[in-house]
Design a protein around this motif. Structure first.
Motif, PDB file in Angstrom:
ATOM      1  N   LEU A  88       0.822  -1.205   0.000  1.00  0.00           N
ATOM      2  CA  LEU A  88       0.000   0.000   0.000  1.00  0.00           C
ATOM      3  C   LEU A  88       0.860   1.261   0.000  1.00  0.00           C
ATOM      4  CD1 LEU A  88      -2.732  -1.043   2.595  1.00  0.00           C
ATOM      5  CD2 LEU A  88      -3.105  -0.614   0.154  1.00  0.00           C
ATOM      6  N   PRO A  89       0.441   2.312  -0.683  1.00  0.00           N
ATOM      7  CA  PRO A  89       1.214   3.558  -0.699  1.00  0.00           C
ATOM      8  C   PRO A  89       1.272   4.170   0.699  1.00  0.00           C
ATOM      9  CG  PRO A  89      -0.957   3.881  -1.669  1.00  0.00           C
ATOM     10  CD  PRO A  89      -0.790   2.410  -1.476  1.00  0.00           C
ATOM     11  N   PRO A  90       2.338   4.913   1.006  1.00  0.00           N
ATOM     12  CA  PRO A  90       2.494   5.523   2.340  1.00  0.00           C
ATOM     13  C   PRO A  90       1.602   6.753   2.499  1.00  0.00           C
ATOM     14  CG  PRO A  90       4.316   6.159   0.937  1.00  0.00           C
ATOM     15  CD  PRO A  90       3.502   5.178   0.136  1.00  0.00           C
ATOM     16  N   LYS A  97      -5.876   4.388  -0.649  1.00  0.00           N
ATOM     17  CA  LYS A  97      -5.517   2.990  -0.420  1.00  0.00           C
ATOM     18  C   LYS A  97      -6.484   2.053  -1.157  1.00  0.00           C
ATOM     19  CE  LYS A  97      -3.445   3.705   4.153  1.00  0.00           C
ATOM     20  NZ  LYS A  97      -3.529   3.376   5.597  1.00  0.00           N
ATOM     21  N   ALA A  98      -7.775   2.351  -1.064  1.00  0.00           N
ATOM     22  CA  ALA A  98      -8.770   1.521  -1.733  1.00  0.00           C
ATOM     23  C   ALA A  98      -8.583   1.579  -3.241  1.00  0.00           C
ATOM     24  CB  ALA A  98     -10.174   1.981  -1.357  1.00  0.00           C
ATOM     25  N   ALA A  99      -8.312   2.770  -3.776  1.00  0.00           N
ATOM     26  CA  ALA A  99      -8.102   2.921  -5.214  1.00  0.00           C
ATOM     27  C   ALA A  99      -6.885   2.117  -5.667  1.00  0.00           C
ATOM     28  CB  ALA A  99      -7.932   4.398  -5.562  1.00  0.00           C
ATOM     29  N   TYR A 100      -5.854   2.075  -4.837  1.00  0.00           N
ATOM     30  CA  TYR A 100      -4.647   1.317  -5.173  1.00  0.00           C
ATOM     31  C   TYR A 100      -4.947  -0.185  -5.239  1.00  0.00           C
ATOM     32  CZ  TYR A 100       0.055  -0.642  -4.764  1.00  0.00           C
ATOM     33  OH  TYR A 100       1.207  -1.361  -4.975  1.00  0.00           O
ATOM     34  N   ILE A 101      -5.700  -0.688  -4.261  1.00  0.00           N
ATOM     35  CA  ILE A 101      -6.085  -2.106  -4.272  1.00  0.00           C
ATOM     36  C   ILE A 101      -6.885  -2.413  -5.535  1.00  0.00           C
ATOM     37  CG2 ILE A 101      -7.495  -3.873  -3.138  1.00  0.00           C
ATOM     38  CD1 ILE A 101      -5.023  -3.372  -1.573  1.00  0.00           C
ATOM     39  N   GLU A 102      -7.786  -1.535  -5.895  1.00  0.00           N
ATOM     40  CA  GLU A 102      -8.602  -1.735  -7.089  1.00  0.00           C
ATOM     41  C   GLU A 102      -7.737  -1.788  -8.347  1.00  0.00           C
ATOM     42  OE1 GLU A 102     -12.443   0.659  -5.188  1.00  0.00           O
ATOM     43  OE2 GLU A 102     -11.205   1.598  -6.733  1.00  0.00           O
TER      44      GLU A 102
END
Length: 214
Positions: A88-90, A97-102
């Protein structure tokens, strides 16, 4: 009619898709089909591991290539084997965070019609969009407590994911009689989709993506 298969964690989310989201999308000629994820050969409900979920997503993408596939999974307690969960990005912003997982899920599945969505932090967070809706089931004291908690955060989606402070844990603290399958979707119906979208940016962005399907 455009078909969108929505993989969900449990019966409450299944009902929410069918009774709250579907009427809205049918007006746009988009049919939402909620699918309760399988956890075993006979069991359904709950996201146990990504290893169990991915084959289901892959299969649906392949068997119905003219449709779209999306998800409604909670970021809270999301299994560690989900793409991107360990990188996950810092940032302290849960929406990022949710957008990154997606993004990572989309890359991992690799089908253009797959439009993943992660709820921040969990379904119960959406209910903080208007705590007054709890008054149909609980007393004013409960509503006042939920209002007070909501005001501490920038939005319902920022209510954190601690083991005792996640939205569902907070609701259970003030509403011991809260039963997600019974109350969850009914309270969401009382709140209304427009209010939830106004209060929950990431959730609204997901629906906007689905509305843009052609």
């Amino acid at each position: 009619m455009i078909r969108v298969h929505v993989f969900v964690e449990g019966q409450t989310e299944e009902t929410f898709v069918r009774e709250v989201l579907s009427p809205h999308f049918l007006l746009r000629h988009i049919y939402l089909n909620p699918i309760l994820v399988r956890t075993s050969a006979t069991g359904k409900g709950g996201v146990v591991t990504y290893a169990k979920i991915k084959p289901q997503l892959d299969r649906k993408c392949r068997e119905d290539s003219n449709s779209f596939i999306t998800t409604m999974f909670d970021f809270y307690r999301l299994p560690q084997d989900f793409p991107g969960k360990n990188s996950l990005p810092p940032t302290s912003d849960p929406l990022q965070k949710a957008a990154y997982i997606e993004q990572q899920m989309a890359q991992d599945i690799g089908f253009p019609q797959f439009l993943p969505n992660i709820i921040v932090y969990e379904f119960e967070g959406l209910l903080y969009s208007n705590p007054q809706a709890f008054l149909a089931w609980f007393d004013q004291g409960v509503v006042d407590q939920l209002h007070a908690e909501r005001e501490v955060f920038p939005s319902p989606e920022h209510i954190n994911d601690g083991a005792t402070t996640a939205p569902s844990k907070r609701i259970l603290k003030w509403c011991p009689g809260y039963e997600k399958p019974l109350h969850g979707s009914l309270i969401a119906i009382d709140i209304g989709l427009d209010t939830i979208r106004q209060q929950c940016q990431h959730f609204d962005e997901w629906l906007t993506r689905l509305e843009a399907i052609r």
